[in-house]
Design a protein around this motif. Structure first.
Motif, PDB file in Angstrom:
ATOM      1  N   ASN A   1       0.840  -1.197   0.000  1.00 19.66           N
ATOM      2  CA  ASN A   1       0.000   0.000   0.000  1.00 19.66           C
ATOM      3  C   ASN A   1       0.881   1.256   0.000  1.00 19.66           C
ATOM      4  O   ASN A   1       2.116   1.170  -0.006  1.00 19.66           O
ATOM      5  N   SER A   2       0.217   2.425   0.041  1.00 18.16           N
ATOM      6  CA  SER A   2       0.979   3.687  -0.038  1.00 18.16           C
ATOM      7  C   SER A   2       1.926   3.831   1.145  1.00 18.16           C
ATOM      8  O   SER A   2       3.066   4.264   0.990  1.00 18.16           O
ATOM      9  N   LYS A   3       1.443   3.434   2.352  1.00 17.78           N
ATOM     10  CA  LYS A   3       2.298   3.555   3.538  1.00 17.78           C
ATOM     11  C   LYS A   3       3.532   2.665   3.388  1.00 17.78           C
ATOM     12  O   LYS A   3       4.649   3.068   3.752  1.00 17.78           O
TER      13      LYS A   3
ATOM     14  N   LEU B   1       7.416   3.976   3.384  1.00 24.64           N
ATOM     15  CA  LEU B   1       8.462   3.492   4.296  1.00 24.64           C
ATOM     16  C   LEU B   1       9.645   2.920   3.524  1.00 24.64           C
ATOM     17  O   LEU B   1      10.787   2.986   3.976  1.00 24.64           O
ATOM     18  N   ALA B   2       9.379   2.350   2.347  1.00 24.64           N
ATOM     19  CA  ALA B   2      10.463   1.788   1.534  1.00 24.64           C
ATOM     20  C   ALA B   2      11.160   2.868   0.698  1.00 24.64           C
ATOM     21  O   ALA B   2      12.087   2.563  -0.055  1.00 24.64           O
ATOM     22  N   GLY B   3      10.680   4.114   0.822  1.00 24.54           N
ATOM     23  CA  GLY B   3      11.293   5.207   0.067  1.00 24.54           C
ATOM     24  C   GLY B   3      10.940   5.196  -1.405  1.00 24.54           C
ATOM     25  O   GLY B   3      11.645   5.793  -2.236  1.00 24.54           O
ATOM     26  N   LEU B   4       9.847   4.555  -1.760  1.00 23.25           N
ATOM     27  CA  LEU B   4       9.500   4.423  -3.181  1.00 23.25           C
ATOM     28  C   LEU B   4       8.305   5.275  -3.590  1.00 23.25           C
ATOM     29  O   LEU B   4       7.959   5.335  -4.772  1.00 23.25           O
ATOM     30  N   LEU B   5       7.650   5.939  -2.631  1.00 30.94           N
ATOM     31  CA  LEU B   5       6.439   6.704  -2.964  1.00 30.94           C
ATOM     32  C   LEU B   5       6.830   8.064  -3.512  1.00 30.94           C
ATOM     33  O   LEU B   5       6.712   9.106  -2.863  1.00 30.94           O
ATOM     34  N   LYS B   6       7.357   8.023  -4.747  1.00 27.60           N
ATOM     35  CA  LYS B   6       7.848   9.245  -5.387  1.00 27.60           C
ATOM     36  C   LYS B   6       7.894   9.000  -6.889  1.00 27.60           C
ATOM     37  O   LYS B   6       7.866   7.834  -7.324  1.00 27.60           O
TER      38      LYS B   6
ATOM     39  N   GLY C   1      10.602  -9.159  -8.267  1.00 23.48           N
ATOM     40  CA  GLY C   1      11.995  -9.607  -8.217  1.00 23.48           C
ATOM     41  C   GLY C   1      12.604  -9.382  -6.852  1.00 23.48           C
ATOM     42  O   GLY C   1      12.326  -8.384  -6.190  1.00 23.48           O
ATOM     43  N   PRO C   2      13.462 -10.317  -6.413  1.00 22.93           N
ATOM     44  CA  PRO C   2      13.996 -10.252  -5.048  1.00 22.93           C
ATOM     45  C   PRO C   2      14.749  -8.970  -4.736  1.00 22.93           C
ATOM     46  O   PRO C   2      14.695  -8.500  -3.595  1.00 22.93           O
ATOM     47  N   GLU C   3      15.429  -8.367  -5.730  1.00 24.04           N
ATOM     48  CA  GLU C   3      16.227  -7.183  -5.371  1.00 24.04           C
ATOM     49  C   GLU C   3      15.345  -5.997  -4.997  1.00 24.04           C
ATOM     50  O   GLU C   3      15.786  -5.075  -4.317  1.00 24.04           O
ATOM     51  N   ILE C   4      14.077  -6.013  -5.421  1.00 21.72           N
ATOM     52  CA  ILE C   4      13.134  -4.965  -5.030  1.00 21.72           C
ATOM     53  C   ILE C   4      12.254  -5.436  -3.866  1.00 21.72           C
ATOM     54  O   ILE C   4      12.035  -4.710  -2.896  1.00 21.72           O
ATOM     55  N   THR C   5      11.739  -6.671  -3.953  1.00 21.68           N
ATOM     56  CA  THR C   5      10.752  -7.091  -2.956  1.00 21.68           C
ATOM     57  C   THR C   5      11.391  -7.350  -1.594  1.00 21.68           C
ATOM     58  O   THR C   5      10.758  -7.115  -0.564  1.00 21.68           O
ATOM     59  N   MET C   6      12.630  -7.812  -1.571  1.00 18.25           N
ATOM     60  CA  MET C   6      13.220  -8.132  -0.266  1.00 18.25           C
ATOM     61  C   MET C   6      13.407  -6.869   0.594  1.00 18.25           C
ATOM     62  O   MET C   6      12.952  -6.840   1.726  1.00 18.25           O
ATOM     63  N   PRO C   7      14.073  -5.804   0.055  1.00 19.07           N
ATOM     64  CA  PRO C   7      14.208  -4.603   0.905  1.00 19.07           C
ATOM     65  C   PRO C   7      12.858  -3.946   1.223  1.00 19.07           C
ATOM     66  O   PRO C   7      12.646  -3.496   2.349  1.00 19.07           O
ATOM     67  N   ALA C   8      11.934  -3.911   0.253  1.00 18.54           N
ATOM     68  CA  ALA C   8      10.634  -3.294   0.523  1.00 18.54           C
ATOM     69  C   ALA C   8       9.816  -4.158   1.476  1.00 18.54           C
ATOM     70  O   ALA C   8       9.075  -3.650   2.323  1.00 18.54           O
ATOM     71  N   GLY C   9       9.986  -5.481   1.341  1.00 19.82           N
ATOM     72  CA  GLY C   9       9.189  -6.414   2.137  1.00 19.82           C
ATOM     73  C   GLY C   9       9.405  -6.281   3.635  1.00 19.82           C
ATOM     74  O   GLY C   9       8.498  -6.533   4.431  1.00 19.82           O
TER      75      GLY C   9
END
Ligand SMILES: [Zn+2]
Length: 546
Positions: free
Chosen positions: A161-163, A167-172, A194-202
């Protein structure tokens, strides 16, 4: 030295010398004898236990490819398409629309007290929902202030979601990565790939250490799922297995009430080939009765339904680009050579037939340098192998673990989309494997599909897709062959056939306790045979009270 003789309606032993019996004697957690009561009584003083008198005993079922993460996932909210049973035995209905997904997450959200605690769902499979994309706006309906995420069934895609994005620094605006699709306003849609995006955001939506299975509760839950599925031994096929994690596994499985034996494989990531082989060999002596260590899992390519598997010519039916190599060929060669030298067994994930070919050729070359007459290197999934590949595998002494559940869960997609009708009909070619002398088992890859060897056997016998078609009539195997595959077959692939897999003198007293004889029911009803529980190392576990 106590001896207990159990009576049963029938005991299906998987031992051709004595395929059926009425009684089994257990001493010190091992099978003392199998046969008629009078024969067993000859061993001397004993007690007769008739609690299984109306049940059918089989060797404890063995899952050769699962992940203990299946147990950890149940700490989060299930939002998959198919009905699924949790470790408590509760069956969660499959959710069929995005609105249903949101409603289930809203219900879970209402139970959370801490306003900042993340909420995570798992098991989403849009392929069954006309490929609808879940957006961050959808998940904002669950909460605008709490991070919310949903992991797809494949494990490769995460919706947040947006929150969560914030928090992952991607809402931009300005994100420029194929794993971060953008909406028309230039902001991410909330789908991450992909793991390089989903792991840090997850991490921000609850995909922490516990989620990745490395926690005690997840391992305990996995053990309970094993009892419900009649499983007494399961692989945990691919763990980072640091010293710390090995200690945790030893601690949890060492509990006298832990109901299963786990066979934990060290995954090939994060170490050089030499370190990997040496470290894995060093784990072997730490094995216990319920934790078997000292094997390597290598991942060679991705998944077919995700179009990330490596296919030979002519590639994907819908024209998708070929998939990804997850390991460099020279690294694979080094691992195989060193592992053969040190006597460490390697299981290799190959989904596409190009990956299978690489593994076969690499092993053949390695065997010339380091011959081993009983290595049993095993291909996991190996879904697209053709007859020539199975013939070669048989001659090289390889084993195979085929993904029979795929026919049911993704068979229709394989037929129409990924590989086309001809190759879809020979996917997971159990018949060819057996005919070419390749020791074979079949698997669930839980949590990708639910743990349940009788279901997996059903899938291999009937080859029914989710839409109800039979796919690949000529690759069907018999019920007897499928039951062998989920007992002795799996034991052979893990080099444990001297310990488990049949009800036979000297082996561990591991039984699946069933309400019916799986050989006697309609083959289409094989998946419905009710499971009372298990006996593991002579200890009794009833599913209803686990
Ligand atoms: Zn797997």
């Amino acid at each position: 030295m106590q001896t207990t003789i159990y009576s049963a309606r029938t005991i299906v032993t998987m031992n051709p010398n004595r395929p059926e019996a009425t009684h089994v004697a257990v001493r010190d957690g091992r099978i003392l004898a199998v046969g008629a009561y009078d024969e067993l009584a000859g061993w001397g003083e004993h007690s007769l236990d008739e609690r299984f008198a109306d049940k059918v005993l089989m060797p404890g079922l063995i899952e050769g490819h699962a992940h203990s993460m299946e147990g950890a996932l149940w700490s989060f909210t299930y939002v998959g398409w198919f009905d699924r049973m949790d470790p408590d035995g509760k069956v969660w209905d499959g959710v069929k629309t995005v609105d249903d997904v949101i409603a289930r997450l809203q219900a879970a959200e209402a139970l959370l007290e801490d306003p900042n605690e993340p909420l995570l769902g798992w098991g989403l499979d849009p392929i069954y929902m006309d490929n609808v994309r879940v957006t961050r706006a959808d998940l904002d309906r669950v909460s605008a202030t709490r991070p919310v995420g949903v992991l797809h069934a494949s494990g490769h895609i995460l919706n947040v979601n947006s929150k969560g994005l914030e928090l992952a620094g991607l809402l931009k605006t300005g994100n420029n990565h194929p794993g971060i699709p953008l909406a028309s306003d230039g902001l991410p849609t909330g789908e991450l790939k992909g793991p390089e995006i989903t792991m840090p955001a997850g991490k921000h939506v609850g995909m922490d250490r516990a989620f990745l299975s490395a926690d005690a509760q997840g391992l305990r839950n996995f053990g309970r799922l094993c009892v419900r599925a009649g499983v007494t031994t399961s692989s945990d096929l691919g763990q980072q297995l640091t010293d710390e994690l090995v200690d945790l596994f030893l601690d949890v499985t060492g509990d006298p009430s832990y109901p299963a034996c786990l066979v934990a494989f060290r995954i090939n990531f994060g170490m050089s080939p030499a370190e990997l082989v040496d470290y894995t060999a060093s784990l072997r002596p730490r094995s216990t009765e319920r934790l078997d260590l000292g094997r390597i899992k290598v991942i060679a390519d991705g998944s077919i339904q995700g179009f990330s598997a490596r296919l030979r010519w002519p590639g994907y039916y819908n024209g998708s680009e070929n998939g990804l190599w997850y390991i460099a060929p020279d690294q694979l060669a080094q691992i195989y050579e060193l592992a053969l030298q040190k006597g460490v067994q390697v299981h290799t994930h190959t989904n596409g037939d190009e990956a299978t070919q690489l593994s076969i050729e690499t092993l053949e070359a390695a065997l010339r340098k380091a011959p081993d007459f009983d290595h049993r290197f095993t291909l996991q999934h190996c879904q697209l192998a053709d007859e020539a590949q199975f013939r070669k595998m048989g001659r090289l002494g390889m084993c195979v673990n085929l993904f029979a559940n795929h026919h049911f869960y993704w068979g229709d997609e394989h037929f129409g989309l990924t590989v086309g009708p001809e190759r879809a009909e020979r996917m997971n070619a159990c018949r060819t494997a057996l005919d070419q002398g390749v020791p074979m088992t079949v698997h669930s890859d839980a949590p990708v599909t639910p743990l349940g060897p009788l279901f997996t056997a059903w899938a291999a016998v009937n080859r029914i897709t989710a839409s109800g078609r039979v796919q690949g009539e000529s690759q069907k195997i018999s019920v007897a062959e499928a039951l062998y595959a989920v007992t002795m077959g799996a034991a052979i692939t893990m080099k444990m056939d001297h310990q488990i897999g049949s009800i036979e003198v000297g082996k561990r007293a591991d039984f699946a306790v069933l309400e019916d004889d799986p050989r006697a029911v309609d083959p289409m009803a094989l998946r419905d045979v009710a499971i009372w529980g298990t006996v593991q190392g002579g200890r009794i576990f009833e599913a209803a009270s686990i």
